[in-house]
Structure formats: C-alpha cells, structure tokens
Design an enzyme around this catalytic site. Structure first.
Site, short mmCIF file in Angstrom:
data_model
loop_
_atom_site.label_atom_id
_atom_site.label_comp_id
_atom_site.label_asym_id
_atom_site.label_seq_id
_atom_site.Cartn_x
_atom_site.Cartn_y
_atom_site.Cartn_z
N GLU A 88 -12.62 27.70 22.55
CA GLU A 88 -13.52 27.52 23.69
C GLU A 88 -14.66 26.58 23.31
O GLU A 88 -15.42 26.86 22.38
CB GLU A 88 -14.13 28.85 24.12
CG GLU A 88 -13.13 29.86 24.67
CD GLU A 88 -13.82 31.14 25.10
OE1 GLU A 88 -13.66 31.53 26.27
OE2 GLU A 88 -14.52 31.75 24.28
N CYS A 89 -14.80 25.48 24.02
CA CYS A 89 -15.91 24.53 23.87
C CYS A 89 -16.02 24.05 22.42
O CYS A 89 -15.32 23.13 22.03
CB CYS A 89 -17.21 25.16 24.37
SG CYS A 89 -18.48 23.92 24.72
N GLY A 90 -16.89 24.65 21.60
CA GLY A 90 -16.95 24.27 20.20
C GLY A 90 -15.60 24.43 19.52
O GLY A 90 -15.26 23.66 18.60
#
Length: 433
Positions: free
Chosen positions: A313-315
C-alpha cells in the site's frame, strides 16, 4: 467506555497538542485513556500511543461504515476514550469530525486559537455549535479548550464571554516545548518526536479533567462482528521506519486469522518463510539508500516472481516498483516486482477518500466488488505500457487518474490504504490459504 471528541476550528489550530495534553491530564488523574483518531491518519495516532501507552483506534465513516466504526471504538480499552478530530470540525464530505461525533453520539470539545482573542473565542465556539443545526446535524459542541492562552485576565476574559451552556475545559499555554516537527506527510512520527512528558504535564495542569469526564458519553452499543475463521496461513509484515503506516485493526485482524511474522527491509532482514507479504505504507523515500543497499527487496522481488503474493500500500507500492527517485535527483533500485518507476514530488499528488471497483480477481477484492480507502502521497508512478490494473477509480486519483492497483505475478500494489473493516485483509488471508 465513555468518550469525548477533541475537534478544531481548522487544521493547524493545535488539536494534536490539545489531545496529547488531555490524555496526559486524564492519565495523571488516574484514568486509563484509550486514544483514537477521526479520519485515516497514521501519524497523529503514533503520538497518541507514545503518551497513552496503547494503540490509537481509527474512526472513519468512509473506511469502516457506521457499524464498523462503532465496533472499532468498542474494541478499545480504558475508562475514557479521547478522539482527536481531523481538519476543522465540519471539514470533509466523506468522514468529517462532526460526522464521527454525531455517529457515535460523543460531545465535542472545540480547540480554539486564543492567542489574540477573548470574546472572539466565545463567538467562534457559539458559531460552531449553532452551525450544526443549520446543516441538519446533531453535533454537541460542549465547550472549548483555549489554545495558546495565557492565564490571568486573558483566561478570565474567555471564561466570562462563554455562554452558560458552553463549558470552559481549560487552556494550553504558549510553549516552544509543545511544537512537533513536521515534514511532507505531516508531523514526524511519535517514536521520532514525541513531546516531552514534562511539557505535557505542565500543560495538563491547566485542564479541567473532572469536567471533561463529566461531559463524556457512552456511544450506542453495536453487535460484535463474528470472528473470521482461523487459517494456517503465515503473513510476513514489513515493520520499520520505512513501513510504519499500519492500522491497529488491520494487524489485529491478521493476527486473528493467520500467523504473523514481522521483518525489517531497512535492516536487511531476510523475508520470513510465509504464504504472503504485506508491505504497509510509510517513508521508503527517507530510507531509499538503505533499502537499495540491503538484500531484502532483491529477495522479495525474486520470491514474488516465483509466485509469492505480495500486497503493498502506497509506500509498499513504491518499494515494489522498479526504481524510486528522490526530489534530490537520486535514483535507487527497488524490488522490481511492479512495472513502474516512482518519483517523489515537491507537493502532494493525491489526498482523498477513494472508492475503487475491482475489474478482475485480485488479492483484496473479487471482480466487480467495490472497496473504500484513502490516498495521500507525494510521489507519482510512471507505468509501463503493458501494465495491468486491478481497479477503476470511482472516486480518487489512484495511479493514473482512472485506475489503481498494479498487478504482476500474484502481487498487488496500490496507492490506496484500506482498513480491515473493508474486508480487504480477510480476502487477502483467504487467498493465501
């Protein structure tokens, strides 16, 4: 468990400091405090935990729904729950502080900047209370905490100006020791820049804890969620300064349904023997050199190529990409799982609650299912021409404005963060088994 919401007149008014001082004051008065955060934030809750000594609960109507949010509140432990609001009290169409307070029937203590006002503090609080009726919401603004207020005549002027039905819960005196450093995604994390306990104790001395306890209320009860079936799956969860954006409810759900092994890509830990990997969001851009120098991401890329499911997720998506470029122009090799190159930008690229519709079977949703989450990132991803996406963005920006969720092998990387109440992590565990 009774609770109270610490709301603000705007972003930047000092809600976090007021919340931490309130937690400290109640703790020193002998109450066990359960912190919570309205909205999808990961950073403010880290400061709550540093002071309260227990994880902060996430309360967000968009991410969890009204029943899911009420259940998440009920999972908390303590005598009283202190909920920090998000932005200004009424700001946000997906899950504002006012919407959370209304759904849980909790009173609001309004944080007002009193640096240059006395009667105007009372007028502001009165206006915020009356505004609820004009928009048809049942929001109980019970009173104020005066931020950056001096004692003596200044404090007394605020007290005298407040209407009888608006309480004065105290003040946070001006202090350079009550400033938390910030960076591109907000404040620094609680483990890095926790406020000094002595400074918080000094501020807590000016708060009326008994009055706060008296106005706190118990939310309506909801039926507990049926426990998911325990599986024999093992999930490896990245956990370090680069991968630190994790909801307590998510980690709790993974522990309930699987065996959880943690590892640190920044430290170069080997990937544990597992059936799947979860890479939460965080700050890979601040640790890009260490990530590129260690063997962990290389190993993760190899195992993903052999079919190990990886969900980022994201990072996590950034770490799964082919490369990560910083704003200083440095380019670092990442795991190479996803056909994308990520570049950090000087301003945020997306900030929104999101609604995603799955276009194919994936780790967190079945084809045709919708899933809600949120996005907040300063990076952008340039994807290869043959990239495959898992979701269409009904609301939000995603990766290219229309899609989110890059698919490769058995892995998935998204810019969206999702909560356990969405069912995404149950789906993830079920796919692994």
């Amino acid at each position: 468990m009774k609770g109270v919401v610490v709301g603000g007149v705007s972003s930047g008014v000092g809600k976090t400091v007021a919340t931490l001082a309130t937690i400290r004051a109640l703790d020193e008065a002998g109450y066990a405090v359960q912190p919570a955060k309205a909205g999808p934030d990961f950073i403010d809750p880290s400061h709550h935990e540093a002071i309260a000594g227990r994880p902060s609960r996430t309360l967000d109507l968009w991410l969890e729904g009204s029943e899911g949010m009420a259940r998440n509140y009920a999972r908390g432990e303590g005598d009283i729950c202190v909920v920090e609001g998000v932005m200004g009290l009424y700001d946000g169409d997906g899950s504002s502080t006012a919407m959370v307070a209304e759904a849980l029937d909790l009173p609001v203590v309004l944080v007002v900047d009193a640096k240059a006002g006395m009667e105007s503090v009372a007028a502001t609080a009165y206006g915020f209370r009356e505004y609820a009726e004009t928009i048809g919401r049942e929001v109980d603004v019970a009173g104020v905490i005066a931020q950056r207020a001096h004692g003596g005549r200044h404090e007394q002027g605020i007290r005298d100006a407040l209407p009888d039905d608006l309480d004065y819960f105290g003040r946070i005196p001006p202090s350079s020791d009550l400033e938390i450093p910030d960076r591109h995604l907000g404040l620094e994390m609680g483990a890095e820049a926790a406020l000094p306990h002595e400074a918080l104790s000094a501020a807590a001395d000016h708060l009326d804890t008994e009055r706060l306890v008296d106005v706190a209320r118990e939310p309506p009860q909801v039926d507990p969620e049926p426990a998911g079936a325990r599986t024999d799956a093992t999930v490896a969860v990245a956990s370090d300064a680069a991968f630190c954006f994790r909801y307590p409810a998510t980690i709790g759900r993974l522990h309930e349904r699987s065996t959880v092994q943690t590892f640190s890509p920044v430290a170069g830990d080997p990937v544990p023997e597992c059936d799947g990997v979860y890479l939460p969001g965080g700050y890979p851009e601040l640790h890009a050199e260490a990530l590129a120098s260690a063997d962990t991401l290389t190993e993760l890329g190899e195992r993903a190529g052999e079919g190990l499911p990886v969900f980022g997720e994201c990072g996590g998506l950034m770490a799964m990409s082919q490369s990560l470029s910083t704003t200083e122009g440095e380019r670092y090799a990442m795991a190479g799982i996803l056909p994308a190159d990520v570049e950090m930008c000087d301003r945020y690229q997306a900030l929104n609650h999101v609604d995603l519709e799955a276009t194919s079977e994936t780790l967190t949703a079945r084809a045709g299912e919708s899933i809600r989450g949120h996005e907040f990132h300063y990076s952008k991803a340039s994807v290869d021409a043959d990239a495959r996406f898992a979701f269409e963005t009904v609301r939000g920006d995603g990766i290219d404005g229309d899609h989110d969720g890059l698919l490769e092998h058995e892995s998935l990387g998204t810019y969206a963060h999702v909560h356990a109440a969405s069912g995404a992590f149950d789906r993830f565990v079920d796919r692994l088994r």
